[in-house]
Scaffold this motif. Structure first.
Motif, PDB file in Angstrom:
ATOM      1  N   SER A   1       0.813  -1.220   0.000  1.00 20.91           N
ATOM      2  CA  SER A   1       0.000   0.000   0.000  1.00 20.91           C
ATOM      3  C   SER A   1       0.844   1.267   0.000  1.00 20.91           C
ATOM      4  O   SER A   1       0.334   2.350  -0.282  1.00 20.91           O
ATOM      5  N   ILE A   2       2.126   1.147   0.326  1.00 18.76           N
ATOM      6  CA  ILE A   2       2.990   2.330   0.360  1.00 18.76           C
ATOM      7  C   ILE A   2       3.226   2.822  -1.060  1.00 18.76           C
ATOM      8  O   ILE A   2       3.808   2.131  -1.896  1.00 18.76           O
ATOM      9  N   GLY A   3       2.743   4.034  -1.336  1.00 16.45           N
ATOM     10  CA  GLY A   3       2.876   4.595  -2.674  1.00 16.45           C
ATOM     11  C   GLY A   3       4.119   5.426  -2.878  1.00 16.45           C
ATOM     12  O   GLY A   3       4.553   5.647  -4.010  1.00 16.45           O
ATOM     13  N   ALA A   4       4.711   5.908  -1.768  1.00 15.37           N
ATOM     14  CA  ALA A   4       5.885   6.778  -1.897  1.00 15.37           C
ATOM     15  C   ALA A   4       6.743   6.678  -0.651  1.00 15.37           C
ATOM     16  O   ALA A   4       6.236   6.474   0.455  1.00 15.37           O
ATOM     17  N   THR A   5       8.037   6.830  -0.857  1.00 13.84           N
ATOM     18  CA  THR A   5       8.970   6.952   0.255  1.00 13.84           C
ATOM     19  C   THR A   5       9.548   8.358   0.258  1.00 13.84           C
ATOM     20  O   THR A   5       9.785   8.947  -0.801  1.00 13.84           O
ATOM     21  N   VAL A   6       9.754   8.886   1.455  1.00 15.11           N
ATOM     22  CA  VAL A   6      10.400  10.191   1.632  1.00 15.11           C
ATOM     23  C   VAL A   6      11.704   9.913   2.369  1.00 15.11           C
ATOM     24  O   VAL A   6      11.700   9.568   3.554  1.00 15.11           O
ATOM     25  N   ILE A   7      12.819  10.041   1.651  1.00 12.92           N
ATOM     26  CA  ILE A   7      14.127   9.605   2.153  1.00 12.92           C
ATOM     27  C   ILE A   7      14.852  10.779   2.795  1.00 12.92           C
ATOM     28  O   ILE A   7      15.231  11.740   2.123  1.00 12.92           O
ATOM     29  N   CYS A   8      15.028  10.669   4.102  1.00 13.61           N
ATOM     30  CA  CYS A   8      15.657  11.738   4.896  1.00 13.61           C
ATOM     31  C   CYS A   8      16.818  11.176   5.722  1.00 13.61           C
ATOM     32  O   CYS A   8      17.230  11.785   6.716  1.00 13.61           O
ATOM     33  N   SER A   9      17.320  10.036   5.346  1.00 15.47           N
ATOM     34  CA  SER A   9      18.378   9.359   6.082  1.00 15.47           C
ATOM     35  C   SER A   9      19.743   9.913   5.681  1.00 15.47           C
ATOM     36  O   SER A   9      19.839  10.853   4.890  1.00 15.47           O
ATOM     37  N   SER A  10      20.809   9.319   6.195  1.00 10.17           N
ATOM     38  CA  SER A  10      22.159   9.810   5.904  1.00 10.17           C
ATOM     39  C   SER A  10      22.484   9.626   4.424  1.00 10.17           C
ATOM     40  O   SER A  10      21.966   8.723   3.748  1.00 10.17           O
ATOM     41  N   THR A  11      23.362  10.467   3.910  1.00 14.54           N
ATOM     42  CA  THR A  11      23.663  10.489   2.479  1.00 14.54           C
ATOM     43  C   THR A  11      24.125   9.140   1.959  1.00 14.54           C
ATOM     44  O   THR A  11      23.773   8.745   0.838  1.00 14.54           O
ATOM     45  N   ASP A  12      24.884   8.396   2.758  1.00 10.53           N
ATOM     46  CA  ASP A  12      25.410   7.125   2.266  1.00 10.53           C
ATOM     47  C   ASP A  12      24.338   6.072   2.040  1.00 10.53           C
ATOM     48  O   ASP A  12      24.616   5.011   1.478  1.00 10.53           O
ATOM     49  N   THR A  13      23.102   6.355   2.447  1.00 10.00           N
ATOM     50  CA  THR A  13      22.000   5.414   2.220  1.00 10.00           C
ATOM     51  C   THR A  13      21.095   5.828   1.060  1.00 10.00           C
ATOM     52  O   THR A  13      20.228   5.050   0.644  1.00 10.00           O
ATOM     53  N   HIS A  14      21.247   7.046   0.553  1.00 15.94           N
ATOM     54  CA  HIS A  14      20.284   7.592  -0.402  1.00 15.94           C
ATOM     55  C   HIS A  14      20.128   6.739  -1.658  1.00 15.94           C
ATOM     56  O   HIS A  14      19.008   6.377  -2.053  1.00 15.94           O
ATOM     57  N   ALA A  15      21.236   6.443  -2.338  1.00 12.16           N
ATOM     58  CA  ALA A  15      21.146   5.728  -3.608  1.00 12.16           C
ATOM     59  C   ALA A  15      20.526   4.348  -3.424  1.00 12.16           C
ATOM     60  O   ALA A  15      19.674   3.923  -4.213  1.00 12.16           O
TER      61      ALA A  15
ATOM     62  N   CYS B   1      13.647  12.395  -2.251  1.00  9.28           N
ATOM     63  CA  CYS B   1      14.901  12.147  -1.538  1.00  9.28           C
ATOM     64  C   CYS B   1      15.653  13.441  -1.313  1.00  9.28           C
ATOM     65  O   CYS B   1      15.794  14.260  -2.223  1.00  9.28           O
ATOM     66  N   GLU B   2      16.144  13.609  -0.114  1.00 14.10           N
ATOM     67  CA  GLU B   2      16.984  14.764   0.182  1.00 14.10           C
ATOM     68  C   GLU B   2      18.273  14.699  -0.636  1.00 14.10           C
ATOM     69  O   GLU B   2      18.735  13.626  -1.029  1.00 14.10           O
ATOM     70  N   LYS B   3      18.858  15.878  -0.889  1.00 12.56           N
ATOM     71  CA  LYS B   3      20.131  15.925  -1.602  1.00 12.56           C
ATOM     72  C   LYS B   3      21.245  15.442  -0.670  1.00 12.56           C
ATOM     73  O   LYS B   3      21.086  15.467   0.549  1.00 12.56           O
ATOM     74  N   PRO B   4      22.393  15.022  -1.230  1.00 12.99           N
ATOM     75  CA  PRO B   4      22.615  14.682  -2.628  1.00 12.99           C
ATOM     76  C   PRO B   4      22.174  13.251  -2.910  1.00 12.99           C
ATOM     77  O   PRO B   4      21.860  12.494  -1.983  1.00 12.99           O
ATOM     78  N   VAL B   5      22.153  12.881  -4.175  1.00 15.60           N
ATOM     79  CA  VAL B   5      21.792  11.509  -4.533  1.00 15.60           C
ATOM     80  C   VAL B   5      22.791  10.540  -3.922  1.00 15.60           C
ATOM     81  O   VAL B   5      22.428   9.497  -3.384  1.00 15.60           O
ATOM     82  N   ASP B   6      24.059  10.899  -3.978  1.00 16.94           N
ATOM     83  CA  ASP B   6      25.149  10.102  -3.402  1.00 16.94           C
ATOM     84  C   ASP B   6      26.374  11.005  -3.375  1.00 16.94           C
ATOM     85  O   ASP B   6      26.387  12.057  -4.015  1.00 16.94           O
ATOM     86  N   LEU B   7      27.403  10.594  -2.667  1.00 14.41           N
ATOM     87  CA  LEU B   7      28.638  11.358  -2.676  1.00 14.41           C
ATOM     88  C   LEU B   7      29.511  10.997  -3.868  1.00 14.41           C
ATOM     89  O   LEU B   7      30.354  11.793  -4.292  1.00 14.41           O
ATOM     90  N   ALA B   8      29.330   9.793  -4.428  1.00 15.12           N
ATOM     91  CA  ALA B   8      30.101   9.344  -5.589  1.00 15.12           C
ATOM     92  C   ALA B   8      29.304   9.623  -6.853  1.00 15.12           C
ATOM     93  O   ALA B   8      28.153   9.198  -6.979  1.00 15.12           O
ATOM     94  N   LEU B   9      29.912  10.304  -7.792  1.00 14.84           N
ATOM     95  CA  LEU B   9      29.221  10.716  -9.008  1.00 14.84           C
ATOM     96  C   LEU B   9      28.748   9.513  -9.830  1.00 14.84           C
ATOM     97  O   LEU B   9      27.608   9.486 -10.309  1.00 14.84           O
TER      98      LEU B   9
END
Length: 340
Positions: free
Chosen positions: A68-82, A97-105
């Protein structure tokens, strides 16, 4: 795949820190949206935030298992974003998702490809585009009020640095702090960088230099159309959170100033005084955070494009990567060196 047939959108907030609390409060006020789950490695923080909004604190697997979850709102540490973006889109869930997508391009680029394949909405949290003052300047700029934009000057100064432990894992000032300014540059000028030169110093705290970073920077960008942008930043402004810019055009100039707690001005025989700027980003961008979350859920319900895509996140990270390279090597960097 997630069941999107229901009128109400169930949401999981991943991360119960200070930005997670801001986003949870804002999305809880959205019509047709229900905050169902809060996830955090700190179970007490997750439970407290969930209790505040009538949600449940669960682990990550439980949140993703719920169709039933239609969306996630990602506010965790940057190393978990991607990883969390990729897991979300693989389940057919839309993502903020909060910026940045990741620290590695390169990791950010792989993540963007996963989003494109999944065909879901993924919005990156560049909230400055949603600030009422900044958005008004952009609208007037696009309307041609000052003719053709030629030069942008951005001032971005924090009132104080984060803890040194955070700085060590932040990816450096260009990826952690200036990534917002790089996004503002692209958005306002509607142009892409061709060359970038960045320099930096450690002027506020020697511990930051010991951590391998700088706390004061100056960046000059030349765009593909020959326009110029200068960005000055520091981690210490004694008078508050200083966020402003000016755009010089062929027929005039537009300025965006600071936001203050009140607009009262005192006139006496000795001086004219006003309030100092807002204390920090949570106060300065209070309205922007509310507006961007409203925009995200409006896009989900109406199917309209989001203003800040994962492609914007990758582009800003390219500039941050180029700035880091420029600072370390003491030279101007062509953007095609990092964007190829």
């Amino acid at each position: 795949m997630t069941d999107h047939s229901r009128d109400e959108i169930d949401v999981a907030v991943l991360g119960a820190g200070r930005i997670g609390r801001i986003h949870a409060a804002n999305l809880a006020r959205q019509p047709g949206v229900r905050l169902k789950y809060v996830v955090d490695v700190n179970r007490e923080a997750a439970a407290a935030l969930a209790s505040e909004h009538g949600a449940q604190a669960v682990d990550l697997d439980a949140a993703f298992a719920d169709r039933s979850i239609g969306a996630t709102v990602i506010c965790s540490s940057t190393d978990t974003h991607a990883d969390l973006i990729e897991r979300s889109v693989a389940e057919g869930k839309h993502v903020f998702c909060e910026k940045p997508v990741d620290l590695a391009l390169e990791r950010a680029r792989v993540c963007a490809q996963a989003v494109e394949r999944a065909g879901v909405i993924c919005m990156i949290g560049f909230q400055r585009r949603f600030d009422p003052t900044f958005a008004a300047v952009k609208a007037r700029l696009d309307a041609g009020e000052i003719g053709i934009p030629e030069m942008l000057v951005v001032t971005s100064r924090d009132p104080g640095a984060p803890p040194v432990d955070y700085i060590r894992r932040s990816g450096g000032i260009f990826k952690d702090m200036l990534i917002h300014d790089f996004d503002i540059f692209r958005w306002l000028l509607d142009d892409e960088a061709e060359t970038l030169h960045a320099t930096g110093s450690c002027l506020t705290d020697p511990a930051i230099a010991e951590a391998g970073d700088v706390d004061s920077t100056a960046v000059t960008i030349r765009t593909k159309r020959g326009r110029l942008c200068q960005i000055n930043t520091t981690r210490r402004a004694a008078y508050g959170y200083d966020q402003r810019f000016e755009v010089l055009g062929s027929q005039g100039m537009l300025q965006a100033g600071n936001v203050r707690p009140t607009e009262v001005a005192a006139y006496t025989a000795r001086a004219v005084s006003t309030d100092v700027p807002e204390a920090f980003f949570l106060e300065r961008y209070r309205a922007a955070y509310a507006s961007e979350i409203a925009h995200f859920f409006d896009a989900l319900t109406r199917g309209t494009p989001v203003r800040t895509t994962i492609a914007d996140g990758v582009k800003a990270l390219e500039l941050a990567h180029a700035a880091t390279l420029s600072w370390r090597e003491g030279r101007a960097v062509r953007i095609d060196e990092v964007s190829a």
